[in-house]
Design an enzyme around this catalytic site. Structure first.
Site, PDB file in Angstrom:
ATOM      1  N   SER A   1      -9.904  -1.111   6.807  1.00 24.52           N
ATOM      2  CA  SER A   1      -9.317  -0.934   5.473  1.00 24.52           C
ATOM      3  C   SER A   1      -8.554  -2.120   4.907  1.00 24.52           C
ATOM      4  CB  SER A   1      -8.387   0.276   5.469  1.00 24.52           C
ATOM      5  OG  SER A   1      -9.155   1.440   5.340  1.00 24.52           O
TER       6      SER A   1
ATOM      7  N   LYS B   1       0.859  -1.186   0.000  1.00 22.92           N
ATOM      8  CA  LYS B   1       0.000   0.000   0.000  1.00 22.92           C
ATOM      9  C   LYS B   1       0.889   1.228   0.000  1.00 22.92           C
ATOM     10  CE  LYS B   1      -4.033   1.776   2.601  1.00 22.92           C
ATOM     11  NZ  LYS B   1      -4.886   1.556   3.791  1.00 22.92           N
TER      12      LYS B   1
ATOM     13  N   SER C   1      -9.838   1.333   2.633  1.00 27.52           N
ATOM     14  CA  SER C   1      -9.010   2.179   1.807  1.00 27.52           C
ATOM     15  C   SER C   1      -7.900   1.429   1.058  1.00 27.52           C
ATOM     16  CB  SER C   1      -8.366   3.255   2.682  1.00 27.52           C
ATOM     17  OG  SER C   1      -7.492   2.668   3.625  1.00 27.52           O
TER      18      SER C   1
HETATM   19  N1  GLN Z   1     -13.270   3.399   6.060  1.00 29.61           N
HETATM   20  C1  GLN Z   1     -12.752   3.845   7.312  1.00 29.61           C
HETATM   21  C2  GLN Z   1     -12.412   5.312   7.238  1.00 29.61           C
HETATM   22  O1  GLN Z   1     -12.693   5.898   6.264  1.00 29.61           O
HETATM   23  C3  GLN Z   1     -11.563   3.018   7.701  1.00 29.61           C
HETATM   24  C4  GLN Z   1     -10.339   3.429   7.003  1.00 29.61           C
HETATM   25  C5  GLN Z   1      -9.137   2.613   7.382  1.00 29.61           C
HETATM   26  O2  GLN Z   1      -9.228   1.577   8.007  1.00 29.61           O
HETATM   27  N2  GLN Z   1      -7.990   3.151   7.040  1.00 29.61           N
HETATM   28  O3  GLN Z   1     -11.876   5.881   8.136  1.00 29.61           O
END
Ligand code: GLN
Length: 475
Positions: free
Chosen positions: A178, A79, A154
């Site tokens: 994410s 990532k 994400s």
């Molecule tokens: N979807 C969640 C957010 O927008 C989790 C994101 C993540 O785990 N980085 O914060």
């Protein structure tokens, strides 16, 4: 095995046995990237040249009898919020334009020492804020199984890279879901380790008390192997647990006989019926394998989303204060220092990141701190207490990973609140610091994959992986 692609374990075995080489394995993956990357956009940056050099050096070493580690020759994607020395690390944000970290994240060093070949840096929601990878400053990633749909987020690029066969495995970061949610939406395995089990050194911080790095793989055994490589104490991360990763590859065959599996007595609204049907099938499979199913309650579950959207933005507003045009990436020149800060941040951050910074700054502001941030911390304690009570009567808890299968690109972009609801099942384990993972378990609406989430207490990885292995056998 979730697809036609070869697992990490099989790649390692074939290279060791001399049936193939690291270079051949890499070329197969690069060929798939050539064929489909323009359509999918899993990567911000493909590192074909350095990958070829690494694979060649591994082949040369193996030929001369030198040991190159448990992942020798395995193509892996990272990532793009993990620091890679001399290689752009963007967090899919314009604000880090042109920045090349002067060091590798600990996980990157550990992968390299284990012989992995890094093939590229994957797309994400800007600074990991989102659930669909549509918040990337460089455009969305598409789901390899249906390119009109999102891959989740994400870490959508990392999930898509594995699902499309661009890499045999990848790493993502999970702050509120994410890793697990995109794993579920792309039909691969995704693990969020116990907080502190994997070093965060060199992971660009979103919400430091919630962030954890973990693997995406095709199989449960591959995920166990990756965990053993990347986990364990790191003196460079002050929240790193001072103990080795428990052995995971060794426990996969032990089954679930006698285990107690928790089932939420009250399921929150909004789950697709096909997702719930797959969850029922997962309970039935574990029961058939000798486990007992017990009903449990997590009364604070309904407050978790709210608490998360105070704690995570509060920490983000503080962590992202460092992007001011002075040290990293983008600088928009302006009349004086203060207006340069403002102009740089206005041009460099996207809409969702700005929304989170404002929410977080508000939650931490004088006069509101106790009412918002302070209260959210109390919910964090309540959910930990709920879990502690639940784990008196069960060993793990099974839930859907995501209430829905992958949704069409653009469907939720105009309404941040519906997007936030994607994380209802994944957020509690981040708030508690516990272990959790998503395992593919058949398909739901539109023939898209459904993931089942296994929740375990802190350091409950061995039990969690045994359940995951059983679900994989059953599916
Ligand atoms: N979807 C969640 C957010 O927008 C989790 C994101 C993540 O785990 N980085 O914060």
């Amino acid at each position: 095995m979730t697809s036609e692609f070869v697992s990490v374990v099989d790649i390692v075995g074939s290279i060791r046995a001399g049936k193939t080489t690291a270079s051949d394995v890499l070329e197969q993956h690069l060929a798939r990237i050539d064929k489909r990357e323009t359509e999918i956009h899993a990567f911000n940056h493909v590192m074909a040249e350095s990958a070829r050099a690494n694979a060649a050096s591994i082949d040369a070493d193996l030929k001369s009898g030198k040991e190159r580690g448990p992942l020798a020759g395995v193509p892996i994607a990272l990532k793009d919020n993990m620091c890679t020395r001399g290689v752009p690390t963007t967090c899919s944000s314009k604000i880090l334009e042109g920045w090349k970290p002067p060091y590798d994240a600990t996980v990157v060093t550990r992968l390299q020492q284990a012989g992995a070949v890094v093939v590229g840096k994957t797309n994400l929601d800007e600074f990991a804020m989102g659930s669909s990878t549509e918040n990337s400053a460089f455009g969305p990633t598409r789901n390899p199984l249906d390119t009109s749909r999102v891959p989740g987020g994400s870490s959508g690029g990392s999930a898509a890279a594995v699902a499309a066969g661009f890499a045999a495995a990848s790493l993502g970061s999970d702050t509120g879901g994410s890793i697990r949610q995109p794993a579920a939406l792309c039909g691969v395995v995704g693990v969020k380790p116990t907080y502190g089990m994997v070093s965060r050194q060199g992971l660009v911080a979103f919400a430091s008390s919630l962030d954890q790095i973990g693997p995406f793989t095709h199989t449960v055994a591959d995920a166990a192997l990756l965990m053993e490589v990347i986990g364990g104490h790191d003196p460079l991360d002050s929240t790193s647990l001072d103990q080795p990763v428990p052995s995971l590859t060794a426990v996969l065959g032990r089954g679930v006989k006698g285990m107690r599996i928790g089932r939420l007595a009250d399921m929150p609204d909004g789950c697709e019926p096909e997702v719930l049907a797959r969850l029922d099938a997962a309970f039935a499979a574990l029961k058939a394998a000798g486990a007992t199913i017990v009903d449990i309650a997590l009364p604070s579950l309904s407050y978790c989303l709210t608490a998360y959207y105070l704690v995570a933005p509060a920490e983000a507003s503080s962590n992202l204060a460092r992007y001011d045009g002075v040290r990293y990436g983008l600088r928009v020149e302006s009349a004086d220092l203060i207006s340069m800060y403002g102009a740089t941040r206005a041009a460099g951050f996207g809409a969702e990141v700005k929304r989170r910074i404002m929410l977080g700054t508000y939650a931490l502001s004088a006069g509101y701190y106790d009412a918002y941030y302070g209260k959210a911390l109390k919910v964090r304690r309540l959910i930990a207490n709920d879990f502690a009570a639940a784990y008196q009567s069960c060993d793990v808890i099974l839930t859907p990973t995501s209430p829905t299968v992958a949704f069409p690109i653009g469907e939720k972009t105009s309404d941040p609140l519906t997007m936030y609801l994607c994380d209802i099942f994944t957020i509690p384990s981040n708030l508690a610091g516990h272990a959790a993972m998503s395992v593919p378990f058949g398909t739901g609406a539109h023939s898209m994959p459904v993931g089942v989430q296994i929740l375990a207490p802190a350091l409950g990885e061995p039990t969690m992986f045994r359940v995951a292995a059983e679900l994989e056998r059953a599916s």
